[in-house]
Design a protein around this motif. Sequence first.
Motif, PDB file in Angstrom:
ATOM      1  N   ARG A  20       0.825  -1.208   0.000  1.00  0.00           N
ATOM      2  CA  ARG A  20       0.000   0.000   0.000  1.00  0.00           C
ATOM      3  C   ARG A  20       0.858   1.257   0.000  1.00  0.00           C
ATOM      4  O   ARG A  20       0.582   2.211  -0.728  1.00  0.00           O
ATOM      5  CB  ARG A  20      -0.917   0.006   1.229  1.00  0.00           C
ATOM      6  CG  ARG A  20      -2.199  -0.759   1.060  1.00  0.00           C
ATOM      7  CD  ARG A  20      -3.095  -0.128   0.012  1.00  0.00           C
ATOM      8  NE  ARG A  20      -3.360   1.263   0.303  1.00  0.00           N
ATOM      9  CZ  ARG A  20      -3.704   2.165  -0.611  1.00  0.00           C
ATOM     10  NH1 ARG A  20      -3.809   1.825  -1.871  1.00  0.00           N
ATOM     11  NH2 ARG A  20      -3.934   3.407  -0.260  1.00  0.00           N
ATOM     12  N   PHE A  21       1.912   1.258   0.786  1.00  0.00           N
ATOM     13  CA  PHE A  21       2.832   2.396   0.820  1.00  0.00           C
ATOM     14  C   PHE A  21       3.503   2.575  -0.533  1.00  0.00           C
ATOM     15  O   PHE A  21       3.536   3.689  -1.083  1.00  0.00           O
ATOM     16  CB  PHE A  21       3.883   2.183   1.911  1.00  0.00           C
ATOM     17  CG  PHE A  21       4.901   3.285   2.020  1.00  0.00           C
ATOM     18  CD1 PHE A  21       4.757   4.284   2.968  1.00  0.00           C
ATOM     19  CD2 PHE A  21       6.005   3.325   1.174  1.00  0.00           C
ATOM     20  CE1 PHE A  21       5.690   5.314   3.079  1.00  0.00           C
ATOM     21  CE2 PHE A  21       6.942   4.347   1.271  1.00  0.00           C
ATOM     22  CZ  PHE A  21       6.787   5.340   2.222  1.00  0.00           C
ATOM     23  N   LEU A  22       4.050   1.495  -1.072  1.00  0.00           N
ATOM     24  CA  LEU A  22       4.775   1.583  -2.335  1.00  0.00           C
ATOM     25  C   LEU A  22       3.860   2.031  -3.465  1.00  0.00           C
ATOM     26  O   LEU A  22       4.214   2.913  -4.252  1.00  0.00           O
ATOM     27  CB  LEU A  22       5.404   0.222  -2.667  1.00  0.00           C
ATOM     28  CG  LEU A  22       6.500  -0.259  -1.707  1.00  0.00           C
ATOM     29  CD1 LEU A  22       6.945  -1.662  -2.082  1.00  0.00           C
ATOM     30  CD2 LEU A  22       7.684   0.702  -1.720  1.00  0.00           C
ATOM     31  N   HIS A  23       2.689   1.426  -3.558  1.00  0.00           N
ATOM     32  CA  HIS A  23       1.755   1.778  -4.635  1.00  0.00           C
ATOM     33  C   HIS A  23       1.345   3.234  -4.535  1.00  0.00           C
ATOM     34  O   HIS A  23       1.349   3.975  -5.525  1.00  0.00           O
ATOM     35  CB  HIS A  23       0.524   0.870  -4.590  1.00  0.00           C
ATOM     36  CG  HIS A  23      -0.516   1.225  -5.599  1.00  0.00           C
ATOM     37  ND1 HIS A  23      -1.505   2.159  -5.350  1.00  0.00           N
ATOM     38  CD2 HIS A  23      -0.727   0.803  -6.877  1.00  0.00           C
ATOM     39  CE1 HIS A  23      -2.277   2.288  -6.408  1.00  0.00           C
ATOM     40  NE2 HIS A  23      -1.827   1.482  -7.352  1.00  0.00           N
ATOM     41  N   PHE A  24       0.977   3.654  -3.339  1.00  0.00           N
ATOM     42  CA  PHE A  24       0.467   5.011  -3.141  1.00  0.00           C
ATOM     43  C   PHE A  24       1.510   6.055  -3.533  1.00  0.00           C
ATOM     44  O   PHE A  24       1.250   6.961  -4.341  1.00  0.00           O
ATOM     45  CB  PHE A  24       0.067   5.187  -1.677  1.00  0.00           C
ATOM     46  CG  PHE A  24      -0.557   6.521  -1.373  1.00  0.00           C
ATOM     47  CD1 PHE A  24      -1.922   6.693  -1.445  1.00  0.00           C
ATOM     48  CD2 PHE A  24       0.231   7.609  -1.005  1.00  0.00           C
ATOM     49  CE1 PHE A  24      -2.505   7.927  -1.168  1.00  0.00           C
ATOM     50  CE2 PHE A  24      -0.333   8.842  -0.727  1.00  0.00           C
ATOM     51  CZ  PHE A  24      -1.706   8.999  -0.815  1.00  0.00           C
ATOM     52  N   PHE A  25       2.703   5.938  -2.977  1.00  0.00           N
ATOM     53  CA  PHE A  25       3.699   6.982  -3.187  1.00  0.00           C
ATOM     54  C   PHE A  25       4.372   6.890  -4.557  1.00  0.00           C
ATOM     55  O   PHE A  25       4.714   7.922  -5.146  1.00  0.00           O
ATOM     56  CB  PHE A  25       4.739   6.945  -2.071  1.00  0.00           C
ATOM     57  CG  PHE A  25       4.229   7.504  -0.775  1.00  0.00           C
ATOM     58  CD1 PHE A  25       4.038   8.870  -0.625  1.00  0.00           C
ATOM     59  CD2 PHE A  25       3.915   6.671   0.285  1.00  0.00           C
ATOM     60  CE1 PHE A  25       3.554   9.402   0.560  1.00  0.00           C
ATOM     61  CE2 PHE A  25       3.424   7.198   1.474  1.00  0.00           C
ATOM     62  CZ  PHE A  25       3.239   8.564   1.615  1.00  0.00           C
ATOM     63  N   MET A  26       4.549   5.683  -5.066  1.00  0.00           N
ATOM     64  CA  MET A  26       5.175   5.551  -6.382  1.00  0.00           C
ATOM     65  C   MET A  26       4.267   6.111  -7.476  1.00  0.00           C
ATOM     66  O   MET A  26       4.738   6.805  -8.392  1.00  0.00           O
ATOM     67  CB  MET A  26       5.527   4.085  -6.652  1.00  0.00           C
ATOM     68  CG  MET A  26       6.676   3.571  -5.797  1.00  0.00           C
ATOM     69  SD  MET A  26       6.913   1.776  -5.895  1.00  0.00           S
ATOM     70  CE  MET A  26       7.481   1.587  -7.567  1.00  0.00           C
ATOM     71  N   THR A  27       2.968   5.835  -7.400  1.00  0.00           N
ATOM     72  CA  THR A  27       2.062   6.323  -8.438  1.00  0.00           C
ATOM     73  C   THR A  27       1.869   7.835  -8.345  1.00  0.00           C
ATOM     74  O   THR A  27       1.876   8.535  -9.364  1.00  0.00           O
ATOM     75  CB  THR A  27       0.701   5.618  -8.366  1.00  0.00           C
ATOM     76  OG1 THR A  27       0.165   5.723  -7.031  1.00  0.00           O
ATOM     77  CG2 THR A  27       0.832   4.146  -8.734  1.00  0.00           C
ATOM     78  N   HIS A  28       1.702   8.359  -7.138  1.00  0.00           N
ATOM     79  CA  HIS A  28       1.524   9.804  -6.994  1.00  0.00           C
ATOM     80  C   HIS A  28       2.810  10.559  -7.347  1.00  0.00           C
ATOM     81  O   HIS A  28       2.759  11.634  -7.958  1.00  0.00           O
ATOM     82  CB  HIS A  28       1.085  10.151  -5.570  1.00  0.00           C
ATOM     83  CG  HIS A  28      -0.350   9.828  -5.293  1.00  0.00           C
ATOM     84  ND1 HIS A  28      -0.787   8.554  -5.011  1.00  0.00           N
ATOM     85  CD2 HIS A  28      -1.461  10.610  -5.279  1.00  0.00           C
ATOM     86  CE1 HIS A  28      -2.091   8.571  -4.822  1.00  0.00           C
ATOM     87  NE2 HIS A  28      -2.530   9.802  -4.982  1.00  0.00           N
ATOM     88  N   GLY A  29       3.948  10.010  -6.951  1.00  0.00           N
ATOM     89  CA  GLY A  29       5.206  10.647  -7.305  1.00  0.00           C
ATOM     90  C   GLY A  29       5.445  10.635  -8.809  1.00  0.00           C
ATOM     91  O   GLY A  29       5.865  11.644  -9.394  1.00  0.00           O
ATOM     92  N   LEU A  30       5.158   9.494  -9.451  1.00  0.00           N
ATOM     93  CA  LEU A  30       5.339   9.389 -10.899  1.00  0.00           C
ATOM     94  C   LEU A  30       4.400  10.332 -11.634  1.00  0.00           C
ATOM     95  O   LEU A  30       4.757  10.884 -12.687  1.00  0.00           O
ATOM     96  CB  LEU A  30       5.109   7.947 -11.361  1.00  0.00           C
ATOM     97  CG  LEU A  30       5.267   7.697 -12.860  1.00  0.00           C
ATOM     98  CD1 LEU A  30       6.650   8.122 -13.349  1.00  0.00           C
ATOM     99  CD2 LEU A  30       5.008   6.227 -13.190  1.00  0.00           C
TER     100      LEU A  30
END
Length: 241
Positions: A136-146
């Motif tokens: 959940r952490f990885l998905h959330f921040f990776m997608t929003h950052g990208l």
Amino acid sequence: MWWAEFNHDGPGFVPFGPAHLLVFAVVILSCACLLIWRRPLRRSQAFQKTFCWTAAAFLLLAEVWLHTWYVLEGVWNIRFALPLKLSSFAWMAVVAMLLIKRPSFWTAFAFYAGMTSAFLTLIFPDVDDYGFPHLRFLHFFMTHGLLIIAVFYKLIIERAPVTFRSLFAVWLVMNVLAAFVFLVNSLTGGNYMYLMEKPPSPTPFDLLGEWPYYLIALQPLAVGLFILMYLFYYYAVKRWQ
């Protein structure tokens, strides 16, 4: 929030802790690299093609990855799993923006709605207590950052224009989407786009009053934020295009 109901015995999320700050560092560094090497990157068709297709594929696969986890964990539910969040509309717009080379409405939507919401969401993330390295952490921040990096790429490398007039079109489309999502929420018991209640974690929503008053307050606030985004584009980004 819905995922708070499920067991999680891993590291908890720490606001502005090392993992959270690392996300900001990666986003800022990525945008800085695009800015510094903008001239050679503008001449490289190979880089542009690779970046666009890789970023678009990543966003699509990240969504598949998340839904696969929902299913494997046995938690997929129509109340929260449909792609009807503002971030969902944003990443769809970013994918369309990356794959359509000519200027389009998708660029304006990704810039005004997507980039604005991504900035705020990175600062006030709604991930409950799921810390690094949980999916959940990885998905959330990776997608929003990208999302932020991809929009910055479109503006700096492909020099896509953004107009002041288009912010009102984006605001209107967001309201049309909100009306549709409100209907879906009423039928499913969901809370997509936080139209039925505020996020449980501390966010700027808390300053806007209770439901439905915060929805009314969001209207001029959204326009105001879009105007600030345009000023950012006109005075800070446009000079580098």
